[in-house]
Enzyme design. Structure first.
Site, PDB file in Angstrom:
ATOM      1  N   ASP A 363       0.817  -1.226   0.000  1.00 36.74           N
ATOM      2  CA  ASP A 363       0.000   0.000   0.000  1.00 36.74           C
ATOM      3  C   ASP A 363       0.845   1.268   0.000  1.00 36.74           C
ATOM      4  OD1 ASP A 363      -2.421   1.402   0.035  1.00 36.74           O
ATOM      5  OD2 ASP A 363      -2.410   1.567   2.208  1.00 36.74           O
ATOM      6  N   HIS A 568       3.865   4.499   5.882  1.00 40.42           N
ATOM      7  CA  HIS A 568       3.466   5.080   4.601  1.00 40.42           C
ATOM      8  C   HIS A 568       2.226   5.965   4.649  1.00 40.42           C
ATOM      9  CE1 HIS A 568       1.301   1.075   4.370  1.00 40.42           C
ATOM     10  NE2 HIS A 568       0.315   1.918   4.103  1.00 40.42           N
TER      11      HIS A 568
END
Length: 1011
Positions: A363, A568
Site C-alpha cells: 500500500d 506510509h
C-alpha cells in the site's frame, strides 16, 4: 419431485435466487431470515466510560453502571467497557449459541483476562460463539476507518456519539449458513461468467433447482439442495487452469485515520480473531507484516503473542515483509531503509526463529529503484505489492516479473492481479485474478489476499467457506490455501519467460505526498542526520577509549521511533492531526535524547584530544572545536556563539554593490549574483568561466502559487491541471536589504506577500569559498488548497534531469513526449536535483524537501501545500527551511554536487571545551575515491569490539577505492545489511588501506574489528 419446466429467462431466475438469500427483501419467508433462531436477552449489561485506553486489569476495577441497548456514549477516541452477564437457556443445550453484538465502533471480547475475539460490524464480525456466563467487551469509540465527518478521509468528528444496537443471545443455524454460502457463490458465478458462458447457465439452473427443493422452515429439505451445489462445485477443471494462492491477510495501517495507540488495539482485535479461525480451520494460512505491530502486541498482549508464536511454528501464521513498518517507498533515506530491514529482520529472527523471505509493501506510494539491492542485501529475493494498479494515467504492463534495481540487482516481483490486498473470497475476486493477469502464458500462479484491511479486521469464516467450495471448480481458477513461499516457489520454477522491469516503480498518483505536512518531512531529515552524527561520534569515542559506553540501546529506541514515523501514511503526511502531533512529539524526543547522546560522545572525544573525523580545526585561541561527521575535508563559515567576530580574509571575502534601482550584487570569487528588489535572481554566473546560469529575461528564485484541488485524495494528490493555475508571488512587503555586508558571509533579506494571510521572508546568503547561493526561508502559511513552489529557469538544455535517491541517483525526462513522461509532472528526490548539458549545469539543493519538477529548462522545488483532509490544519503556521542553487562546470559528479548537498544537510558541529586545551585534528576514516561515499559508521549489532561501515558508489561508475583510518584495524570482512559476515569475502588490508571494489551504485557494508 416433479415441477413444470420454465422458460430460459435468465433475469427472473437470477433475481429469484438473489431474493431467496437477500438481507433486505422477503426476509419473512426467504432463507436469510432463518439464519438465526430463538433469541434471549442478556441477564445484565453494564458499562464504564474511559477517556484513556486502559489495560484490562485496570478497566475491570472501574465503576460500571447499568446500560440500556440504544443509549449513546462517547465522544470519539474514548473507550467504553461493558460487563456482560448471561445465562444460556437449558432448552438450547446442544445448539450453537452466539452473543449477537451489533454496535458502532470497534469491539473486542475479553474472557479470563485475555482478548478472545474482535467484534466489528464494518468487518462483518457481529457474533461470538458462547461457552461462558460472564464476559467483558472493550469498545473503541471509532470505526475501522476512524471517524471522518461526512466521508472516510474527512477530518474526524470529535463529538460523535456511539451506541450498541443489539446485545442478545441467539441460536445460530449453521446449516442455513452453509446453504446461503452455496447459493451466494452460485449466484456470483452466474453474474461473473455472464450470458456467453455455458457454465454460467449451469450455475443458474442449479441455483434455481436448489430454491425449488429448499423449504426455509424445514431443515430436512436442506441436504438435497446442498447436494446439487456440491455436485456443481465438484466438477473439476482441466490441468492447464490458473492457480490462485489464497492467503489470509489483514493490512493494518500503523497510523492513518486513527492514532498509533488505537492501532495497537486494532492489531489485537484482528489477530485474536485470526487465532480463533485457525483453531477451527487447521488449513488456514495468514500472512502478517510489520515488526512494530508484533512488538506492540508482545508488550500489550503477551498471552496473544504466545498464541501467535505457536501458530507461526505450525506454519499457519506467517510473518512477512522483513521491515520494522511498511514504510514509504520514496522518502526515507538509504540508511533509514537499511534500518527498516535490519530492525525488522532481527526482530522476526529473534521472536519467530526465521528471517522473512519476502518484502511485503502492498500500500505504499511508489518504490525506489534501490529497493531491489536493499532486499537482496537483507536476505530477501521476492517482492509483493499491488499499489501500481492505482496508476492514474498508464497501466503497468506486468503482474509477475523481475524487477531490476539501480545497481542491477533483481528480485522476483508479484502484483496480485485482483488488484487488492483485501479480497473477500468471492467469485469476483477469482475471476478478476485470471482476467486481469497481464502475464498470461508466462505465469500461471497468482496470489489472492483475503480479509478486511487498512483499518484491520482480517478474514472471516465466511470468506474461508467461500474459498473451500471452489478449490477446483470448472469455469473458475483452481484455489488453494497457500503461503508466500509456496506461491513464489511455483513462480520461480517457471520463470524463464518472465519480463524484466528496470528502474523505479513510479506510482502515477499521490504526488502530493512528497510535500504535504512539511514539519514531518523536516523532522525526518533532521533526525536522520542527528542519528547519523551520534553514531559517528560514538563510534569514534569507542575507538579512542574502549571503556566508552556506546549507547546501543538508546540508539535502537530512537531509530525505532524514527522508523515508525516513516510508515506510509505518516511521513507522506496523509494522516489525521492526532497522528501528526504524535509524530512531531517523537521527533522532538529523538532530538532531545539524540542531542544529549551527541554531547556525551563529543565530550569523550574532547577528553581524548581529538574532535574531528576529518578536516582541520584550530582551537588554541578559542573554547570551541568542530566535529565534522562527513568523510571529506570541509572549509565553511560558522557563526560563533556570543557574537564572536568573523575573521576577514581578503582572499576569501566578497563585496556588495548597491545599485540605484534597488538591486544588489553579491560576489565571492566563485559566484556573481544580482538580486532584484523582490528577491529574484536576475543573474547568477560562474566568475571563472563567466557562464550565466539564469535564463535570459527571467528571474531565479521565483515563488509561484498554484490552485491545488485534487479529485478526492486531498492530502495525497496534486493533479496535472494545477499547472494551469500558476500565479507568481510579486507583492513586495519589504524590498531587498543588505543584512550582512561582507567579510566571510554576506546576506540580504526581503519579505513578499503571498496573500492577505501568508508571507515569505527570506535571507539570501553567500559564504566565502562556497559554490552555491543559500536561501534561508521563513513562510507564514495560512492558505487553503494552494501549492507554493520556487522556480529557477536556467540556461541549460537537456532531455533529462537527475535526482538523488537512496544511495544513488536516477534520471527522469524534462519533456512530455509520452503519457509515461507526462505522468511524472511532479516527482520525488532527496537532497539535490540537477539539470546539466555537456560542460555545464545547475543543481538545486535542499535541507528538508522532497517534491521536484523539471520541465524543459526550469528547475522547480515544491515547498508547501494546504490540503484540508484528513487534517484540516495541515501545514498551517510557520515554516523554516533552506534550499540552495549551485551552477557548475562539467558534470555534477565532477563538481562535487553530491558532497555539497551532504554539507548542507550535515552541519559542522561546534563543541565547547576548556580554553587553551588543544585538540588534535585527525581523519578517523577517509576514502580515496570521490565517487564513494562513506555513509554510516556504527557499532556492530552483536560485536562490541567491531564497527560496521557502510559505503556506496555515488557516481554510477565502476571503481576501486581504499578506505583508510587512523585507528588500528585487525580484520575487515564484507557483510550484508543484517551484518552477517560473508566468510568467503575478507576485505584485504594493504599499505594503502582496505581495498574495496564497487560496481555502479553498489552498497558495501564492512565489519571492522578494532585492536
Amino acid at each position: 419431485m416433479y415441477h413444470q419446466p420454465v422458460l430460459k429467462n435468465r433475469r427472473t431466475l437470477l433475481e429469484r435466487a438473489e431474493k431467496f438469500i437477500s438481507e433486505i427483501y422477503f426476509t419473512d419467508c426467504n432463507l436469510r431470515g432463518r439464519l438465526y433462531g430463538d433469541t434471549c436477552p442478556l441477564e445484565s449489561i453494564s458499562s464504564s466510560l474511559s477517556q484513556q485506553r486502559i489495560p484490562f486489569l485496570e478497566a475491570v476495577k472501574q465503576n460500571f453502571e447499568p446500560y440500556q441497548v440504544g443509549d449513546t456514549f462517547g465522544p470519539t477516541w474514548w473507550t467504553c467497557w461493558f460487563k456482560v452477564s448471561l445465562r444460556i437457556p437449558d432448552s438450547w443445550r446442544g445448539k450453537q449459541v452466539h452473543l449477537r453484538w451489533e454496535s458502532d465502533g470497534e469491539a473486542m471480547v475479553w474472557r479470563d483476562e485475555q482478548p478472545v475475539q474482535g467484534l466489528t460490524k464494518e468487518g462483518e464480525k457481529t457474533s461470538y460463539v458462547l461457552t461462558d456466563i460472564s464476559l467483558y467487551v472493550e469498545l473503541a469509540c471509532n470505526g475501522l476507518f476512524g471517524a471522518g465527518q461526512g466521508s472516510m478521509i474527512a477530518t474526524p468528528d470529535p463529538d460523535r456519539k456511539y451506541s450498541v444496537q443489539k446485545a442478545e443471545l441467539v441460536v445460530f443455524k449453521q446449516e442455513v449458513r452453509e446453504l446461503l454460502t452455496d447459493l451466494e457463490m452460485l449466484v456470483d458465478v452466474v453474474k461473473l461468467l455472464g450470458e456467453g458462458e455455458q457454465r454460467g447457465y449451469q450455475a443458474l439452473f442449479t441455483a434455481n433447482e436448489m430454491v425449488n427443493l429448499c423449504e426455509p422452515t424445514n431443515p430436512s429439505s436442506f441436504p438435497a439442495a446442498r447436494s446439487l451445489a456440491q455436485k456443481f462445485f465438484s466438477q473439476r477443471n482441466g490441468e492447464s487452469q490458473h492457480t490462485v494462492h489464497a492467503m489470509g491477510h489483514c493490512h493494518i495501517d500503523s497510523a492513518w485515520l486513527w492514532p498509533y495507540e488505537e492501532t495497537i488495539r486494532k492489531c489485537a482485535r484482528s489477530w485474536v480473531t485470526v487465532i480463533r479461525l485457525m483453531e477451527k480451520n487447521p488449513h488456514m494460512v495468514f500472512t502478517c507484516s510489520q515488526a512494530q505491530q508484533f512488538e506492540w502486541v508482545k508488550s500489550w498482549y503477551p498471552g496473544l503473542f504466545s498464541q501467535i508464536q505457536h501458530f507461526v511454528e505450525k506454519g499457519q501464521f506467517i510473518p512477512v515483509g522483513g521491515t520494522w513498518v511498511e514504510m514509504d517507498g520514496n522518502l526515507p533515506s538509504g540508511e533509514s531503509m537499511v534500518r527498516q530491514f535490519l530492525e525488522g529482520q532481527r526482530f522476526f529472527k529473534q521472536e519467530f526463529g526465521n528471517y522473512c523471505k519476502e518484502f511485503w509493501l502492498p500500500d505504499t506510494f511508489g518504490y525506489s529503484a534501490q529497493l531491489p539491492q536493499l532486499m537482496q542485501c537483507s536476505g530477501i529475493t521476492r517482492f509483493l505489492t499491488q499499489k501500481l494498479s492505482w496508476n492514474l494515467v498508464n497501466t503497468f504492463p506486468h503482474n509477475t516479473f523481475f524487477w531490476e534495481g539501480l545497481d542491477g540487482s533483481q528480485v522476483l516481483t508479484h502484483f496480485p492481479p485482483g488488484n487488492s490486498y483485501e479480497m473477500k473470497g468471492k467469485v469476483e475476486d477469482l475471476v478478476n485474478t485470471v482476467k486481469n493477469n497481464k502475464d498470461k502464458g508466462r505465469a500461471n500462479h497468482s496470489a489472492a489476499l483475503f480479509g478486511f484491511g487498512d483499518g484491520g479486521g482480517g478474514p472471516t469464516q465466511l470468506m474461508l467457506d467461500r474459498l473451500d467450495r471452489v478449490q477446483d471448480t470448472d469455469g473458475l481458477p483452481r484455489v488453494q490455501m497457500s503461503s508466500p513461499d509456496r506461491l513464489f516457489s511455483e513462480l520461480e520454477a517457471d520463470s524463464s519467460l518472465l519480463c524484466t522491469w528496470t528502474g523505479e516503480l513510479f506510482l502515477e498518483l499521490h504526488n502530493g505526498t512528497y510535500t504535504t505536512q512539511a514539519q514531518i518531512k523536516l523532522g525526518n531529515r533532521q533526525c536522520e542526520t542527528l542519528l547519523h552524527d551520534v553514531e559517528v561520534a560514538s563510534s569514534l569515542a569507542l575507538c579512542l577509549d574502549k571503556t566508552f559506553q556506546y549507547p546501543s540501546q538508546q540508539l535502537q529506541i530512537l531509530w525505532r521511533q524514527l522508523l515508525l514515523n516513516q510508515f506510509h501514511d505518516v511521513i507522506p503526511g496523509t494522516c489525521i492531526e492526532m497522528v501528526v502531533e504524535d509524530a512531531l512529539r517523537y521527533y522532538q524526543d529523538i532530538r532531545t535524547t539524540g542531542t544529549r547522546l551527541l554531547r556525551v560522545s563529543c565530550e569523550a572525544l574532547v577528553s581524548k584530544g581529538a574532535t574531528t573525523q576529518t578536516g582541520n580545526t584550530d582551537s588554541t585561541d578559542t573554547s570551541v572545536a568542530v566535529l565534522n561527521t562527513l568523510p571529506w575535508e570541509r572549509t565553511e563559515v560558522l557563526p560563533l556563539a556570543g557574537g564572536a567576530p568573523e575573521h576577514q580574509q581578503p582572499c576569501l571575502g566578497r563585496f556588495f554593490i548597491s545599485i540605484d534601482d534597488g538591486t544588489v550584487l553579491m560576489e565571492n570569487g566563485i559566484l556573481h549574483a544580482v538580486v532584484n528588489k523582490d528577491g529574484g535572481l536576475a543573474s547568477l554566473y560562474l566568475v571563472k568561466t563567466n557562464r550565466e546560469a539564469i535564463s535570459h529575461g527571467c528571474s531565479g528564485n521565483q515563488f509561484v502559487v498554484f490552485d491545488d484541488v485534487p479529485l478526492y485524495w486531498d492530502a495525497w494528490d496534486v493533479m496535472d491541471y494545477h499547472l494551469q493555475t500558476r500565479k507568481p508571488v510579486v507583492e513586495v512587503v519589504r524590498p531587498v536589504q543588505v543584512s550582512s555586508p561582507g567579510g566571510l558571509r554576506g546576506s540580504v533579506t526581503f519579505t513578499l506577500r503571498i496573500s492577505d494571510k501568508s508571507t515569505i521572508t527570506q535571507e539570501i546568503i553567500l559564504d566565502a569559498m562556497c559554490p552555491y547561493v543559500r536561501f534561508n526561508t521563513q513562510v507564514e502559511w495560512l492558505e487553503s488548497h494552494k501549492f507554493l513552489k520556487v522556480e529557477f529557469p536556467v540556461r541549460v538544455r537537456s532531455p533529462n534531469a537527475t535526482y538523488e535517491i537512496q544511495f544513488g541517483h536516477l534520471q527522469r525526462p524534462t519533456h512530455r513526449n509520452t503519457s509515461w513522461d507526462w505522468a511524472r509532472f511532479e516527482v520525488w528526490g532527496h537532497k539535490w536535483a540537477d539539470l546539466s548539458e555537456h560542460g555545464f549545469g545547475v543543481s538545486l539543493l535542499n535541507d528538508s524537501k522532497y517534491g521536484y519538477s523539471v520541465y524543459q529548462n526550469t528547475l522547480t522545488l515544491s515547498l508547501l501545500r494546504a490540503p484540508k483532509a484528513p487534517d484540516a490544519n495541515a501545514d498551517m503556521g510557520s515554516h523554516q527551511f533552506t534550499y540552495a542553487v549551485m551552477p557548475h562546470t562539467g558534470t555534477f559528479q565532477e563538481a562535487s554536487v553530491i558532497q555539497w548537498a551532504y554539507n548542507l544537510n550535515n552541519p559542522l558541529r561546534l563543541i565547547d571545551h576548556a580554553p587553551g586545551f588543544h585538540t588534535a585534528s585527525r581523519s578517523a576514516f577517509s576514502v580515496s575515491a570521490a565517487a564513494v561515499i562513506l555513509e554510516t559508521i556504527k557499532q556492530a549489532e552483536d560485536r562490541k569490539d567491531a564497527l560496521v561501515l557502510r559505503l556506496y558508489e555515488s557516481h554510477g561508475s565502476s571503481v576501486t577505492a581504499y578506505l583508510t583510518s587512523c585507528f588500528p584495524i585487525t580484520e575487515a570482512w564484507h557483510c550484508d545489511l543484517l551484518e552477517r559476515v560473508d566468510p568467503s569475502r575478507p576485505a584485504p588490508i594493504t599499505a594503502s588501506g582496505i581495498s574495496i571494489s564497487f560496481n555502479p551504485f553498489q552498497i558495501v557494508s564492512l565489519l571492522l574489528y578494532l585492536k
